[in-house]
Design an enzyme around this catalytic site. Sequence first.
Site, PDB file in Angstrom:
ATOM      1  N   ASN A   1       0.916  -1.391  -0.044  1.00 14.82           N
ATOM      2  CA  ASN A   1       0.038   0.040  -0.045  1.00 14.82           C
ATOM      3  C   ASN A   1       0.922   1.339  -0.040  1.00 14.82           C
ATOM      4  OD1 ASN A   1       0.735   0.696   2.689  1.00 14.82           O
ATOM      5  ND2 ASN A   1      -0.253  -1.475   3.356  1.00 14.82           N
TER       6      ASN A   1
ATOM      7  N   PHE B   1      -4.840   3.028  14.911  1.00 15.61           N
ATOM      8  CA  PHE B   1      -5.021   3.798  13.997  1.00 15.61           C
ATOM      9  C   PHE B   1      -6.385   3.147  13.152  1.00 15.61           C
ATOM     10  CE2 PHE B   1      -1.889   7.321  12.746  1.00 15.61           C
ATOM     11  CZ  PHE B   1      -1.195   7.123  14.106  1.00 15.61           C
TER      12      PHE B   1
HETATM   13  O1  PMT Z   1       2.878   5.831   6.471  1.00 18.31           O
HETATM   14  P1  PMT Z   1       2.404   7.046   6.128  1.00 18.31           P
HETATM   15  O2  PMT Z   1       2.915   7.405   4.831  1.00 18.31           O
HETATM   16  O3  PMT Z   1       2.868   8.187   7.011  1.00 18.31           O
HETATM   17  O4  PMT Z   1       0.964   7.075   6.328  1.00 18.31           O
HETATM   18  C1  PMT Z   1       0.260   6.946   7.639  1.00 18.31           C
HETATM   19  C2  PMT Z   1      -1.073   6.034   7.633  1.00 18.31           C
HETATM   20  C3  PMT Z   1      -2.206   6.514   6.767  1.00 18.31           C
HETATM   21  C4  PMT Z   1      -0.709   4.627   7.187  1.00 18.31           C
HETATM   22  C5  PMT Z   1      -1.470   6.009   9.064  1.00 18.31           C
HETATM   23  O5  PMT Z   1      -1.939   7.225   9.540  1.00 18.31           O
HETATM   24  C6  PMT Z   1      -2.487   4.851   9.409  1.00 18.31           C
HETATM   25  O6  PMT Z   1      -3.768   5.108   9.213  1.00 18.31           O
HETATM   26  N1  PMT Z   1      -2.056   3.665   9.755  1.00 18.31           N
HETATM   27  C7  PMT Z   1      -3.004   2.676  10.035  1.00 18.31           C
HETATM   28  C8  PMT Z   1      -3.295   2.013   8.455  1.00 18.31           C
HETATM   29  C9  PMT Z   1      -4.343   0.831   8.637  1.00 18.31           C
HETATM   30  O7  PMT Z   1      -3.868  -0.221   8.576  1.00 18.31           O
HETATM   31  O8  PMT Z   1      -5.486   1.094   9.192  1.00 18.31           O
HETATM   32  P2  PMT Z   1      -6.697   0.105   9.354  1.00 18.31           P
HETATM   33  O9  PMT Z   1      -7.906   0.871   9.657  1.00 18.31           O
HETATM   34  O10 PMT Z   1      -6.785  -0.864   8.133  1.00 18.31           O
HETATM   35  O11 PMT Z   1      -6.248  -0.882  10.475  1.00 18.31           O
HETATM   36  C10 PMT Z   1      -6.730  -0.273  11.725  1.00 18.31           C
HETATM   37  C11 PMT Z   1      -5.681  -0.675  12.728  1.00 18.31           C
HETATM   38  O12 PMT Z   1      -5.445  -2.228  12.761  1.00 18.31           O
HETATM   39  C12 PMT Z   1      -4.394  -0.116  12.370  1.00 18.31           C
HETATM   40  O13 PMT Z   1      -3.824   0.344  13.607  1.00 18.31           O
HETATM   41  C13 PMT Z   1      -3.655  -1.139  11.895  1.00 18.31           C
HETATM   42  O14 PMT Z   1      -2.118  -0.921  11.976  1.00 18.31           O
HETATM   43  C14 PMT Z   1      -4.203  -2.574  12.605  1.00 18.31           C
HETATM   44  N2  PMT Z   1      -4.191  -3.672  11.725  1.00 18.31           N
HETATM   45  C15 PMT Z   1      -5.060  -3.691  10.523  1.00 18.31           C
HETATM   46  C16 PMT Z   1      -4.906  -4.933   9.837  1.00 18.31           C
HETATM   47  C17 PMT Z   1      -4.303  -6.140  10.237  1.00 18.31           C
HETATM   48  N3  PMT Z   1      -4.294  -7.069   9.574  1.00 18.31           N
HETATM   49  N4  PMT Z   1      -3.708  -6.064  11.465  1.00 18.31           N
HETATM   50  C18 PMT Z   1      -3.620  -4.923  12.229  1.00 18.31           C
HETATM   51  O15 PMT Z   1      -3.085  -4.847  13.170  1.00 18.31           O
END
Ligand code: PMT
Length: 399
Positions: free
Chosen positions: A210, A324
Site C-alpha cells: 500500500n 489507527f
Molecule cells: O506511513 P504514512 O505514509 O505516514 O501514512 C500514515 C498512515 C495513513 C499509514 C497511518 O496514519 C495509518 O492510518 N495507519 C493505519 C493504517 C491501517 O492499516 O488502518 P486500518 O484501518 O486498516 O487498520 C486499523 C488498525 O489495525 C491499524 O492500527 C492497523 O495497524 C491495525 N491492523 C490492521 C490490519 C491487520 N491485519 N492488522 C492490524 O494490526
Amino acid sequence: MMFENKHIVVGISGGIAAFKAAGLVSQLRQKGAEVHCIMTANAAKLVTPITFGELSGNDVTVDMFANISKWDVEHIALAKLADLFVVAPATADIIGKVANGIADDMLSTTIMATKAKVLFVPSMNTNMYENPIVQANMEKLRSFGYEFVEPESGHLACNTSGKGRFPALTTIMDCAEKCIYGRELLKGKKIIVSAGGTQEKIDPVRFISNRSSGRQGYAIAKAAWMEGADVTLVSCTTALPTPYGVKMVYVQDARELEKAMNAEYDSCDAAIMAAAVSDYRPTVQADQKIKKEDFDSLHIDLTQNPDILYGLGQKKRGQFLVGFAAETQDVIEHGKSKLKRKNLDMLVANDVAMPGAGFNGTTNIASLLYKDGHMEQYPKMSKDELGHIIIEKMAELMK
Ligand code: PMT
C-alpha cells in the site's frame, strides 16, 4: 520554525570535523535559532572564524581577552543567553577539561558558566574515543546531566575505520530538539511503534503493498524518544533514514510484523500500531518468478492476514494500546467501532481520502478517540506535530 526564539551557542573545538560544524550552524539558523559560535584556538587554525561568523550572522569568539564590543563579560553573557550549548566537534581535550573543571579558554569557561543543557558531539580517532580515560570523563559528565550524541562508525580522517565519525546533521538536530523540548514524559517507559506498509510476497520479485511511507509511525517513535522512552520501532520497508536513539526491527510482511510485535509486547508499557497492514496475502507464494508466457490471465488467490492489533488487544495486561483507522468514509463511526472491537485505549482516525491526510505526504488530519468515549479533532498539521500530540495525550493517560 523548530528553534524559533531559541539561542543556541555552538562551541567548536579543534577536531578535523570542525568543518562539518559549519553545516550544523547553517541548519540551526535555517530552523530559526539565533546562533553564537565560540571556537578554540586550535579550531580556528582548522577553519577560519569568518566562516562561522558568516553562517551564524554573529561575531565569533575565540580569544578570551580580545577587544569585546558587544558583551560586558562575554563568557558570562553567552553562558546566560544560551537555551542550549552544543559542542561540535567535541575533542577528547574539551571533554577532559570540562570533566575535570578546567576553564582556561573562552569555550571551556563558557561551558563551565552555563546553566543551559550542554550537548557534546564527540568526534575523534577510534582509539582515542575508546580510551578508558575519555570514556570515564564522558561517564562522569553524563552523571552530572551533560548530554552526548553517539559518534558514527565508518571511515575516519586518520585513514582508519571505526567509531568516532561526526554524526549526520539530522541526528545532531534531533538531539538538540530533544534537549530543548523533551520533558521526559515517558522516562522509564518501554514503547513499541509499528510503521510503514507490509509487503505480501507474490513471487521473488513482486508483492502486494500500500502507499504507506512510514512517516507517521517514525514521527511517533521520534516523539516518544524525545520524551525519554525506551523505543522499539518495528518498521516495514521504507525509504526513511534510520532514526537515532531507537531500537529498530525490520519486517516485510504481516506475519513477520505480528511476530515482532508479539516478541516485544509482554515487556512494553505501550504499543502504537501506525503500520498499514495488508488485510490479505497471496495464498501461494511462488518460489520462482511468474512468467507471462505461462499464463494468458493470472488469478491470485488471497488469504486473510491475522489482525495483529486485535490480537494485542486480546492479550492486553495493563499496556496502553493505540490503534489507527485509515478510512475513506464514516471515519468517526468506523474509528469508534475499531476502538471497541480491538480493545484499544486510544485510536487515531485519519480520513485518508482528504487532501493533506493519510498516506505518503508530510501532513495528516486526525481525530483522537478515547476509550471513555470522548474525542478530539485536530486540523491539518505535520506528521511530526501529530506524533507529539499522540505521545503527549498517551503519556497523560498513562500516569
Ligand atoms: O506511513 P504514512 O505514509 O505516514 O501514512 C500514515 C498512515 C495513513 C499509514 C497511518 O496514519 C495509518 O492510518 N495507519 C493505519 C493504517 C491501517 O492499516 O488502518 P486500518 O484501518 O486498516 O487498520 C486499523 C488498525 O489495525 C491499524 O492500527 C492497523 O495497524 C491495525 N491492523 C490492521 C490490519 C491487520 N491485519 N492488522 C492490524 O494490526
